[in-house]
Motif scaffolding. Structure first.
Motif, PDB file in Angstrom:
ATOM      1  N   PHE A  71       0.807  -1.214   0.000  1.00 51.53           N
ATOM      2  CA  PHE A  71       0.000   0.000   0.000  1.00 51.53           C
ATOM      3  C   PHE A  71       0.843   1.268   0.000  1.00 51.53           C
ATOM      4  O   PHE A  71       0.434   2.302  -0.534  1.00 51.53           O
ATOM      5  CB  PHE A  71      -0.924  -0.016   1.232  1.00 51.53           C
ATOM      6  CG  PHE A  71      -1.776   1.213   1.392  1.00 51.53           C
ATOM      7  CD1 PHE A  71      -2.955   1.359   0.680  1.00 51.53           C
ATOM      8  CD2 PHE A  71      -1.403   2.230   2.269  1.00 51.53           C
ATOM      9  CE1 PHE A  71      -3.751   2.494   0.835  1.00 51.53           C
ATOM     10  CE2 PHE A  71      -2.190   3.365   2.434  1.00 51.53           C
ATOM     11  CZ  PHE A  71      -3.372   3.491   1.707  1.00 51.53           C
ATOM     12  N   CYS A 104      -6.968   3.869  -2.143  1.00 49.73           N
ATOM     13  CA  CYS A 104      -5.544   3.679  -2.429  1.00 49.73           C
ATOM     14  C   CYS A 104      -4.951   4.815  -3.238  1.00 49.73           C
ATOM     15  O   CYS A 104      -3.774   5.142  -3.081  1.00 49.73           O
ATOM     16  CB  CYS A 104      -5.326   2.365  -3.184  1.00 49.73           C
ATOM     17  SG  CYS A 104      -5.893   0.903  -2.296  1.00 49.73           S
ATOM     18  N   LEU A 107      -3.688  -0.664  -6.084  1.00 51.08           N
ATOM     19  CA  LEU A 107      -2.779   0.222  -5.361  1.00 51.08           C
ATOM     20  C   LEU A 107      -2.190   1.329  -6.217  1.00 51.08           C
ATOM     21  O   LEU A 107      -1.760   2.356  -5.682  1.00 51.08           O
ATOM     22  CB  LEU A 107      -1.639  -0.596  -4.753  1.00 51.08           C
ATOM     23  CG  LEU A 107      -2.046  -1.660  -3.727  1.00 51.08           C
ATOM     24  CD1 LEU A 107      -0.829  -2.465  -3.286  1.00 51.08           C
ATOM     25  CD2 LEU A 107      -2.708  -1.002  -2.525  1.00 51.08           C
TER      26      LEU A 107
END
Length: 470
Positions: free
Chosen positions: A164, A377, A421
């Motif tokens: 992440f 994200c 992500l």
């Protein structure tokens, strides 16, 4: 002798003829009654009396039968008669067939209304019984732009990390995509689909972030060992290596010749790549890893997000944040400045937060927010329209296109099996690329073309076959 009945009748007839001739002469000449030397042989009635006569004859000739009693082929006769009455005789209350303006072109305003109803330049809007557009027209909302629900291209990206806090994908102004895979950086040309390996950091290091300069000629690479490297993309040559961080560099952002780098060591370093020093300024304030960095479009403000759930705004000369926003309850990685409104900033929170929040950095105030229902994200704002796209992780792994400021969903895109992500946008502002831990990069057409450009679909120029980026 005494007058007889025959004599009286003749006298009466002669008097009538004399009066009739006088009336005819009066109609025929404005100069008065005719004299014996002037003869008139034509009677011209008034136009109004002729119209009345025509109307009377038309009404008298109408078929008294109802439409149900008429034979096939005769049902148009009554409508045609009514139309003639409406158009030729100036009827004030035309029948419904006239009110529908049969065989009549609409005026300019009607053409505009018709164009709104169907999109065809020849279409007409429906009308009501009183000849005005029916209420249904007002209820026909402008059809929303359709966003394709499937990616038009997929690239295999082996070893794309499911982390992440990293930023491993960026798209240059020269239409070249940079992707960090394990310890290597690869360049993929969207124009030619050519793949080039830019660099290999070796087995002891990994790529943690990539970022193109605004001109798209140089690429900054943040490494797991805390270095920041600058590469000439055309020559595939490293032109600069800078140190200063004690841990991995997961976020990078350019502002002209200034390169900002954010690290797990909680600091942000400002670097002038023209100067010999590794960095010119150190920004301190975050209490955990810095995972998001974005300069504003005017290069005056730098926004940073961290794993400490905080969003800071710095100016070009400050060593301490000028604004601190603490409303998020999870890590702040997704950050996007609006290209449409000065000082408008968007930020997204992680799994425990799930919100996209909007801020006015000119006044230092919070504006509004939306709970997306899953980990945010990444964020990117469209340059062409006032819309924003977000990518998500736990638990839905979706991509959402939002209309600002209402934050209504225009589209929800799915396809990735892991957290989405990574996110970047093409230089023309129409296409986004998303990356996930499922080791794929997916290309989506989500935004319209710029208004100055006609509608175009760049995907037709791309090879739609699935390819590998290395």
């Amino acid at each position: 002798g005494a007058p007889t009945k025959r004599h009286h009748a003749c006298a009466t007839n002669e008097a009538a003829k004399t009066r009739e001739m006088g009336v005819m002469a009066a109609y025929a000449s404005p100069e008065g009654p005719a004299t014996p030397s002037r003869r008139y042989d034509r009677f011209i009635p008034s136009r109004r009396s002729a119209e009345d006569a025509d109307r009377a004859r038309m009404e008298a000739s109408e078929d008294p039968r109802t439409p149900a009693e008429t034979r096939d082929g005769e049902d148009g006769g009554a409508a045609y008669t009514q139309l003639l009455k409406c158009e030729l005789l100036g009827a004030k209350t035309p029948p419904s067939s006239c009110k529908g303006r049969v065989l009549r072109f609409g005026g300019e305003e009607e053409a505009k209304t018709a164009g709104r109803s169907t999109g065809s330049p020849f279409a007409r809007a429906p009308v009501g019984d009183d000849g005005t557009p029916s209420s249904s027209i007002g209820n026909l909302a402008k059809s929303a732009r359709k966003v394709p629900r499937s990616p038009f291209k997929v690239l295999d990206a082996p070893a794309l990390q499911d982390d992440f806090y990293l930023n491993l994908v960026d798209w240059s102004s020269h239409n070249v995509l940079a992707v960090g895979l394990a310890n290597c950086v690869y360049l993929w040309s969207a124009c030619t689909s050519k793949v080039t390996r830019l660099c290999d950091l070796g087995p002891q290091d990994t790529v943690c972030s990539v970022s193109w300069t605004q001109r798209g000629t140089y690429l900054a690479v943040g490494t797991g060992r805390g270095e920041v490297q600058v590469w000439d993309a055309a020559k595939c040559k490293k032109v600069r290596k800078m140190e200063g961080h004690r841990s991995r560099v997961g976020a990078l952002a350019w502002s002209a010749h200034t390169l900002s780098s954010g690290s797990r060591d909680r600091s942000i370093l400002q670097r002038d790549v023209r100067a010999p020093d590794d960095f010119a300024m150190k920004l301190s304030g975050h209490k955990s890893e810095v995972c998001g960095l974005k300069w504003s479009y005017d290069d005056r403000e730098l926004a940073s997000g961290g794993n400490d759930n905080q969003l800071f705004v710095w100016n070009a000369a400050s060593t301490a944040p000028v604004l601190r926003f603490t409303e998020h309850s999870a890590a702040v990685k997704g950050i996007a400045w609006s290209p449409h409104q000065h000082g408008l900033l968007a930020s997204g929170g992680g799994t425990a937060d799930r919100c996209i929040r909007f801020w006015n950095t000119s006044t230092g105030s919070a504006l509004n927010y939306v709970d997306t229902g899953s980990q945010v994200c990444n964020l990117v704002w469209s340059k062409n329209v006032n819309e924003i796209v977000s990518t998500h992780g736990y638990s839905q792994n979706q991509i959402i296109v939002w209309k600002y400021p209402t934050m209504g969903k225009l589209a929800t895109l799915t396809g990735h099996s892991y957290r989405v992500l990574y996110l970047a946008i093409s230089p023309d502002g129409q296409t986004i690329v998303t990356g996930a831990g499922d080791e794929t990069l997916r290309f989506w057409n989500v935004f319209p073309a710029p208004k100055s450009q006609g509608s175009s679909n760049d995907s037709s120029m791309w090879n739609l076959n699935r390819t590998v980026i290395r």
